[in-house]
Design a protein around this motif. Structure first.
Motif, PDB file in Angstrom:
ATOM      1  N   GLN A  11     -53.057  39.594 -68.135  1.00 26.73           N
ATOM      2  CA  GLN A  11     -53.388  38.843 -66.931  1.00 26.73           C
ATOM      3  C   GLN A  11     -52.422  37.661 -66.801  1.00 26.73           C
ATOM      4  O   GLN A  11     -51.702  37.328 -67.746  1.00 26.73           O
ATOM      5  CB  GLN A  11     -54.829  38.319 -66.995  1.00 26.73           C
ATOM      6  CG  GLN A  11     -55.840  39.425 -67.147  1.00 26.73           C
ATOM      7  CD  GLN A  11     -57.297  38.978 -67.138  1.00 26.73           C
ATOM      8  OE1 GLN A  11     -58.183  39.816 -67.238  1.00 26.73           O
ATOM      9  NE2 GLN A  11     -57.551  37.698 -67.018  1.00 26.73           N
ATOM     10  N   SER A  56     -59.093  44.079 -69.719  1.00 31.79           N
ATOM     11  CA  SER A  56     -59.062  43.624 -68.328  1.00 31.79           C
ATOM     12  C   SER A  56     -59.187  44.767 -67.331  1.00 31.79           C
ATOM     13  O   SER A  56     -59.612  44.559 -66.194  1.00 31.79           O
ATOM     14  CB  SER A  56     -57.790  42.809 -68.052  1.00 31.79           C
ATOM     15  OG  SER A  56     -56.635  43.601 -68.200  1.00 31.79           O
ATOM     16  N   ASP A  98     -59.525  38.109 -62.063  1.00 29.80           N
ATOM     17  CA  ASP A  98     -60.595  38.278 -63.037  1.00 29.80           C
ATOM     18  C   ASP A  98     -61.799  37.475 -62.552  1.00 29.80           C
ATOM     19  O   ASP A  98     -61.709  36.256 -62.403  1.00 29.80           O
ATOM     20  CB  ASP A  98     -60.133  37.775 -64.403  1.00 29.80           C
ATOM     21  CG  ASP A  98     -61.148  38.036 -65.510  1.00 29.80           C
ATOM     22  OD1 ASP A  98     -62.357  38.080 -65.212  1.00 29.80           O
ATOM     23  OD2 ASP A  98     -60.732  38.176 -66.662  1.00 29.80           O
ATOM     24  N   LEU A 117     -54.881  40.164 -62.548  1.00 34.67           N
ATOM     25  CA  LEU A 117     -54.621  41.242 -63.485  1.00 34.67           C
ATOM     26  C   LEU A 117     -53.197  41.755 -63.297  1.00 34.67           C
ATOM     27  O   LEU A 117     -52.721  41.890 -62.172  1.00 34.67           O
ATOM     28  CB  LEU A 117     -55.617  42.385 -63.273  1.00 34.67           C
ATOM     29  CG  LEU A 117     -56.978  42.246 -63.944  1.00 34.67           C
ATOM     30  CD1 LEU A 117     -57.744  41.036 -63.436  1.00 34.67           C
ATOM     31  CD2 LEU A 117     -57.804  43.511 -63.763  1.00 34.67           C
ATOM     32  N   ARG A 121     -65.844  40.156 -72.705  1.00 35.63           N
ATOM     33  CA  ARG A 121     -65.427  41.343 -71.978  1.00 35.63           C
ATOM     34  C   ARG A 121     -66.231  42.547 -72.464  1.00 35.63           C
ATOM     35  O   ARG A 121     -66.424  42.750 -73.657  1.00 35.63           O
ATOM     36  CB  ARG A 121     -63.944  41.620 -72.180  1.00 35.63           C
ATOM     37  CG  ARG A 121     -63.045  40.406 -72.284  1.00 35.63           C
ATOM     38  CD  ARG A 121     -63.153  39.476 -71.107  1.00 35.63           C
ATOM     39  NE  ARG A 121     -61.977  38.628 -71.062  1.00 35.63           N
ATOM     40  CZ  ARG A 121     -61.850  37.619 -70.232  1.00 35.63           C
ATOM     41  NH1 ARG A 121     -62.807  37.328 -69.392  1.00 35.63           N
ATOM     42  NH2 ARG A 121     -60.757  36.900 -70.232  1.00 35.63           N
ATOM     43  N   ASN A 159     -56.978  39.919 -73.502  1.00 32.77           N
ATOM     44  CA  ASN A 159     -57.506  40.651 -72.344  1.00 32.77           C
ATOM     45  C   ASN A 159     -57.177  42.138 -72.343  1.00 32.77           C
ATOM     46  O   ASN A 159     -56.907  42.735 -71.299  1.00 32.77           O
ATOM     47  CB  ASN A 159     -57.071  39.997 -71.032  1.00 32.77           C
ATOM     48  CG  ASN A 159     -57.777  38.673 -70.810  1.00 32.77           C
ATOM     49  OD1 ASN A 159     -59.004  38.607 -70.875  1.00 32.77           O
ATOM     50  ND2 ASN A 159     -57.002  37.618 -70.584  1.00 32.77           N
ATOM     51  N   SER A 205     -60.981  45.634 -63.004  1.00 29.19           N
ATOM     52  CA  SER A 205     -59.939  45.912 -62.008  1.00 29.19           C
ATOM     53  C   SER A 205     -60.464  46.592 -60.756  1.00 29.19           C
ATOM     54  O   SER A 205     -59.674  46.942 -59.874  1.00 29.19           O
ATOM     55  CB  SER A 205     -58.843  46.783 -62.628  1.00 29.19           C
ATOM     56  OG  SER A 205     -59.319  48.107 -62.869  1.00 29.19           O
TER      57      SER A 205
END
Length: 264
Positions: free
Chosen positions: A79, A147, A101, A109, A2, A144, A151
């Motif tokens: 998530q 995350s 995702d 998400l 990520r 996550n 988005s």
């Protein structure tokens, strides 16, 4: 892995008053962080008896806690898990974004965009933390944290920071330490996290950020599909200071095809 924008995160943390080291957290239930520099195993793909000398084992919340090691409970806290999408849609459709995702198909998400939704999600995920504690786990790894970056603009770093604080509080209320996962540019200490689990930090040159904040309470996973160089570099650079392991990408149980585990 990520990725997040360092400048944006720095602004968010400064605005939230997160620039300084917080006072050590205390709890009437007395959570304890994992052993510093304890040998680590990452068993998300299925539980198996850890090798001799392993002191810390990270397993999915559906698994049992290890009997003879410090157990970290993996929870996908930002998530959905693909197998749970039906439950979310039936019970809490307003708490899930339609966006998936892109790196993990089937994982939607969670909608952390408002205080009310963050509070509701905190109650749900906090209940999972309680389940981890009841099984004998000593800590949680809420996955996550970053995350929001995937988005499509529906979520922000501010939302992630606010929700992370709720999750840390819920973990501590259950007598569990809380581990930062992902988002190397977040100062997780200022959000209350007690340690860090990091994937591929040698590949992405992020290990120093975690080491600066958590010292020898960083537990590093590198993966075989990246080759061996990053793992060897991590072992050479800081393997004497923290636990660094090399695992297969699917983290399958010992005895299954593709299994790989080594530690420096």
């Amino acid at each position: 892995m990520r990725r997040i924008l360092a400048a944006a995160v720095a602004v968010v943390l400064a605005a939230a008053g997160c620039g300084s080291e917080p006072e050590p957290a205390t709890s009437p239930r007395g959570w304890v962080a994992p052993p510093a520099d304890g040998r680590f195993d990452y068993q998300l793909g299925g539980a198996y008896p850890p090798a001799a000398g392993v002191r810390i084992v990270d397993r999915d919340r559906a698994a049992d806690a290890p009997a003879d090691a410090y157990g970290i409970c993996y929870v996908n806290a930002f998530q959905t898990q693909p197998g749970e999408n039906g439950w979310w849609q039936a019970e809490h459709p307003d708490l899930v974004l339609t966006r998936q995702d892109p790196d993990w198909p089937g994982e939607h998400l969670l909608d952390i965009s408002t205080p009310a939704k963050r509070a509701a999600l905190g109650e749900i995920v906090g209940g999972w933390f309680e389940g981890c504690a009841a099984k004998g786990f000593r800590a949680v790894e809420p996955d996550n944290l970053d995350s929001y970056t995937r988005s499509g603009g529906q979520l922000s770093a501010e939302h992630a920071v606010a929700y992370a604080r709720i999750l840390v509080s819920k973990a501590h209320e259950s007598g569990l330490a809380a581990g930062q996962k992902n988002a190397a540019d977040f100062d997780g200490r200022s959000l209350g996290f007690d340690f860090a689990v990091t994937e591929e930090c040698a590949v992405y040159d992020e290990c120093g950020a975690y080491l600066d904040r958590y010292g020898d309470q960083v537990y590093e996973v590198e993966y075989t599909d990246n080759g061996i160089d990053a793992y060897r570099r991590a072992c050479r650079d800081h393997g004497a200071r923290i636990s660094v392991i090399l695992r297969d990408r699917e983290v399958v149980p010992q005895g299954e095809a593709g299994y790989h585990y080594e530690s420096c």
